[in-house]
Design a protein around this motif. Structure first.
Motif, PDB file in Angstrom:
ATOM      1  N   GLY A  13       0.393  -1.033   0.031  1.00 41.25           N
ATOM      2  CA  GLY A  13      -0.033  -0.332   0.332  1.00 41.25           C
ATOM      3  C   GLY A  13       0.784   1.437   0.090  1.00 41.25           C
ATOM      4  O   GLY A  13      -0.014   2.033  -0.479  1.00 41.25           O
ATOM      5  N   ASP A  14       1.901   0.800   0.627  1.00 42.61           N
ATOM      6  CA  ASP A  14       2.927   2.524   0.866  1.00 42.61           C
ATOM      7  C   ASP A  14       3.627   2.106  -0.529  1.00 42.61           C
ATOM      8  O   ASP A  14       4.607   3.814  -0.750  1.00 42.61           O
ATOM      9  N   THR A  16       4.561   3.542  -4.128  1.00 39.80           N
ATOM     10  CA  THR A  16       4.309   3.866  -5.274  1.00 39.80           C
ATOM     11  C   THR A  16       3.720   3.089  -6.482  1.00 39.80           C
ATOM     12  O   THR A  16       2.565   4.005  -7.010  1.00 39.80           O
ATOM     13  N   TRP A  36       0.227   1.255 -11.437  1.00 41.63           N
ATOM     14  CA  TRP A  36      -0.182   2.574 -10.025  1.00 41.63           C
ATOM     15  C   TRP A  36      -1.029   1.128  -8.991  1.00 41.63           C
ATOM     16  O   TRP A  36      -2.243   0.360  -9.659  1.00 41.63           O
ATOM     17  N   VAL A  38      -3.980   0.592  -5.050  1.00 44.87           N
ATOM     18  CA  VAL A  38      -4.451   1.462  -4.102  1.00 44.87           C
ATOM     19  C   VAL A  38      -4.558  -0.123  -2.847  1.00 44.87           C
ATOM     20  O   VAL A  38      -5.022  -0.890  -3.900  1.00 44.87           O
ATOM     21  N   ARG A  39      -4.166   0.056  -1.781  1.00 44.44           N
ATOM     22  CA  ARG A  39      -4.624  -0.122  -1.045  1.00 44.44           C
ATOM     23  C   ARG A  39      -6.343   0.362  -0.295  1.00 44.44           C
ATOM     24  O   ARG A  39      -6.592   1.594   0.196  1.00 44.44           O
ATOM     25  N   ALA A  93      -9.408   6.894  -3.227  1.00 45.35           N
ATOM     26  CA  ALA A  93      -7.756   5.985  -2.661  1.00 45.35           C
ATOM     27  C   ALA A  93      -6.657   6.412  -3.775  1.00 45.35           C
ATOM     28  O   ALA A  93      -5.843   6.647  -3.744  1.00 45.35           O
ATOM     29  N   TYR A  94      -7.399   6.169  -5.364  1.00 45.40           N
ATOM     30  CA  TYR A  94      -5.941   6.506  -6.212  1.00 45.40           C
ATOM     31  C   TYR A  94      -6.107   7.705  -6.281  1.00 45.40           C
ATOM     32  O   TYR A  94      -5.240   8.393  -6.581  1.00 45.40           O
ATOM     33  N   ALA A  96      -6.788  10.581  -3.772  1.00 50.01           N
ATOM     34  CA  ALA A  96      -5.235  10.654  -2.381  1.00 50.01           C
ATOM     35  C   ALA A  96      -4.801   9.831  -2.556  1.00 50.01           C
ATOM     36  O   ALA A  96      -3.378  10.622  -2.068  1.00 50.01           O
ATOM     37  N   LYS A  97      -3.956   9.297  -2.480  1.00 54.83           N
ATOM     38  CA  LYS A  97      -2.443   8.670  -3.450  1.00 54.83           C
ATOM     39  C   LYS A  97      -1.672   9.132  -4.784  1.00 54.83           C
ATOM     40  O   LYS A  97      -0.363   9.089  -4.420  1.00 54.83           O
ATOM     41  N   TYR A  98      -3.131   9.473  -6.042  1.00 57.22           N
ATOM     42  CA  TYR A  98      -2.411   9.971  -6.853  1.00 57.22           C
ATOM     43  C   TYR A  98      -2.319  11.455  -7.528  1.00 57.22           C
ATOM     44  O   TYR A  98      -1.687  11.652  -8.760  1.00 57.22           O
TER      45      TYR A  98
END
Length: 125
Positions: A13-14, A16, A36, A38-39, A93-94, A96-98
């Motif tokens: 999850g951490d 990239t 890519w 996501v968790r 989640a995508y 937030a992460k990307y």
């Protein structure tokens, strides 16, 4: 049923990026593709960009099994369908992460057209 360990979920999850490969009929792995992921809770999800025509996605669907590498974790996986009610959470989640990469790349992996090209990764023994 095999599940992810807490450590695997954290490390994947951490990360990239994730490298994904599918198995050929003869049991050998195809070349890895970097994508890519996501968790969401205790699950890991991957999506094809925009449509089901990308080669890695077609091969993963046809094979049903493969191997992933991310965050120092390497595991055989089964490619499974995602539940219908989780897609908005995956989109979130995508984002937030990307989102730091801009609306173009993130826009290719979020939205109503991405539900059919979403795979849940299930760890295998």
């Amino acid at each position: 049923m095999t599940t992810w360990t807490v450590d695997e979920l954290q490390r994947i999850g951490d990360a990239t990026e994730l490298r994904v490969s599918s198995y050929r009929e003869d049991g050998t792995l195809r070349p890895y593709v970097t994508i890519w992921m996501v968790r969401v809770g205790d699950d890991i999800y991957i999506r094809s960009m925009v449509n089901a025509g990308t080669p890695w996605y077609r091969r993963a669907k046809a094979s049903g099994t493969g191997r992933i590498q991310a965050g120092g974790v390497e595991r055989d996986v089964t490619f499974a369908e995602a539940a219908a009610d989780v897609h908005q959470t995956i989109d979130d989640a995508y984002h937030a992460k990307y989102d730091r990469y801009g609306p173009g790349p993130v826009g290719a992996v979020v939205g109503p057209g991405t539900a059919p090209v979403t795979l849940r990764l299930l760890p295998r023994d």
